[in-house]
Design a protein around this motif. Structure first.
Motif, PDB file in Angstrom:
ATOM      1  N   ASN A 175      33.174 -46.865   0.322  1.00  0.00           N
ATOM      2  CA  ASN A 175      32.298 -47.625   1.219  1.00  0.00           C
ATOM      3  C   ASN A 175      30.903 -47.790   0.619  1.00  0.00           C
ATOM      4  O   ASN A 175      30.327 -48.877   0.636  1.00  0.00           O
ATOM      5  N   GLU A 176      30.356 -46.701   0.100  1.00  0.00           N
ATOM      6  CA  GLU A 176      28.996 -46.737  -0.455  1.00  0.00           C
ATOM      7  C   GLU A 176      28.922 -47.635  -1.689  1.00  0.00           C
ATOM      8  O   GLU A 176      27.995 -48.419  -1.854  1.00  0.00           O
ATOM      9  N   ILE A 177      29.913 -47.506  -2.563  1.00  0.00           N
ATOM     10  CA  ILE A 177      29.929 -48.268  -3.822  1.00  0.00           C
ATOM     11  C   ILE A 177      30.089 -49.764  -3.553  1.00  0.00           C
ATOM     12  O   ILE A 177      29.384 -50.594  -4.125  1.00  0.00           O
ATOM     13  N   LEU A 178      31.000 -50.124  -2.658  1.00  0.00           N
ATOM     14  CA  LEU A 178      31.219 -51.551  -2.385  1.00  0.00           C
ATOM     15  C   LEU A 178      29.987 -52.173  -1.726  1.00  0.00           C
ATOM     16  O   LEU A 178      29.637 -53.314  -2.010  1.00  0.00           O
ATOM     17  N   HIS A 179      29.321 -51.413  -0.883  1.00  0.00           N
ATOM     18  CA  HIS A 179      28.087 -51.929  -0.279  1.00  0.00           C
ATOM     19  C   HIS A 179      27.025 -52.140  -1.354  1.00  0.00           C
ATOM     20  O   HIS A 179      26.382 -53.186  -1.419  1.00  0.00           O
TER      21      HIS A 179
END
Ligand code: ZN
Length: 275
Positions: A175-179
């Motif tokens: 989630n953090e990386i894709l954001h």
């Protein structure tokens, strides 16, 4: 489940202490936690650990003589703690190593379900146990990542979490990386443009590094994550409320403005698809 930043922070904290003294007593271990019987745990007694290593979400403790490797996988609820000599540890941990001088390494697991595991292996057995894992996420460059993405058409959130393809990322850091890379969790790996691959590669490195720094400072989930489990909170980049969507068997968090061009993603739970 702890992922690469969490495990790496633990590895760094444990590396010195676990190698300070030889092992006096190995075990007891909960029957569901200890996954191997040969070599027996007693084979560790009298030996010294060389330190702590990490592969994907697992910790490895090789003995100094190179004969044995203790492998630990914490799964979702397992916690590994170093208890200094003279301090009181938990009464009935799932696994315990006592060092000469009195310090202990203890594995505890919240809840009734025992899913965390401890394996005592020879170096060859350890290699076989880890052979299915893909390259470490934080060691991939943009070119290698591009080759992985081009292999098969997969949705990014699902591909990033596949340990056989890229090792160390789970649902929170996906989630953090894709954001951070401004990419949709549903984007198909084969359809990324070169600049998007570049952005994803940069985000993998910068986000895992940010996570490691925070975890080393002892930051909790609330302070560490900016998107994961932040439903309704303003996106730290654009202020749009963070949205969530059910995908496969879990929940994805994303910013509809930064990542999906304002589009709200559709529920893709397996149960719904099967209906
Ligand atoms: Zn945003």
């Amino acid at each position: 489940m702890p992922e690469l930043p969490e495990m790496e922070a633990w590895r760094r904290a444990l590396d010195g202490p676990v190698s300070a003294f030889p092992i006096e007593k190995a075990g007891p271990a909960h029957i569901a936690t200890l996954k191997t019987i040969d070599p027996p745990l007693t084979a560790l007694e009298g030996r010294r650990l060389a330190g702590a290593e990490r592969r994907a979400k697992r910790l490895l403790f090789p003995t100094e003589d190179g004969d044995l490797v203790l492998l630990v996988h914490l799964m979702t609820a397992g916690r590994l703690r170093y208890v200094p000599a003279g301090e009181k540890g938990p009464k009935t941990p799932a696994f315990r190593l006592r060092f000469q001088g009195g310090a202990e390494l203890v594995l505890t697991e919240a809840g009734k379900k025992k899913r965390a595991g401890v394996w005592l292996l020879t170096p060859e057995q350890a290699e076989a146990e880890l052979a299915h894992l893909g390259p470490e996420a934080n060691e991939l460059d943009a070119k290698e990542l591009g080759e992985i993405l081009a292999c098969k058409s997969r949705r990014l959130h699902s591909l990033l979490r596949d340990q056989r393809v890229i090792a160390g990322i789970g649902r929170a850091w996906a989630n953090e990386i894709l954001h951070a890379s401004r990419l949709s969790p549903y984007a198909l790996s084969k359809e990324l443009k070169p600049e998007e691959v570049e952005r994803l590669s940069e985000a993998i490195h910068s986000e895992l590094e940010r996570g490691l720094e925070l975890r080393e400072q002892g930051a909790d989930d609330k302070r560490t994550y900016r998107v994961h489990k932040k439903l309704g909170e303003p996106c730290h980049v654009c202020g749009t409320p963070i949205a969530q969507v059910d995908f496969e068997e879990h929940t994805i968090y994303y910013c509809p403005d930064c990542q999906t061009g304002g589009r709200v993603l559709k529920d893709r739970r397996l149960s719904r698809l099967l209906r």
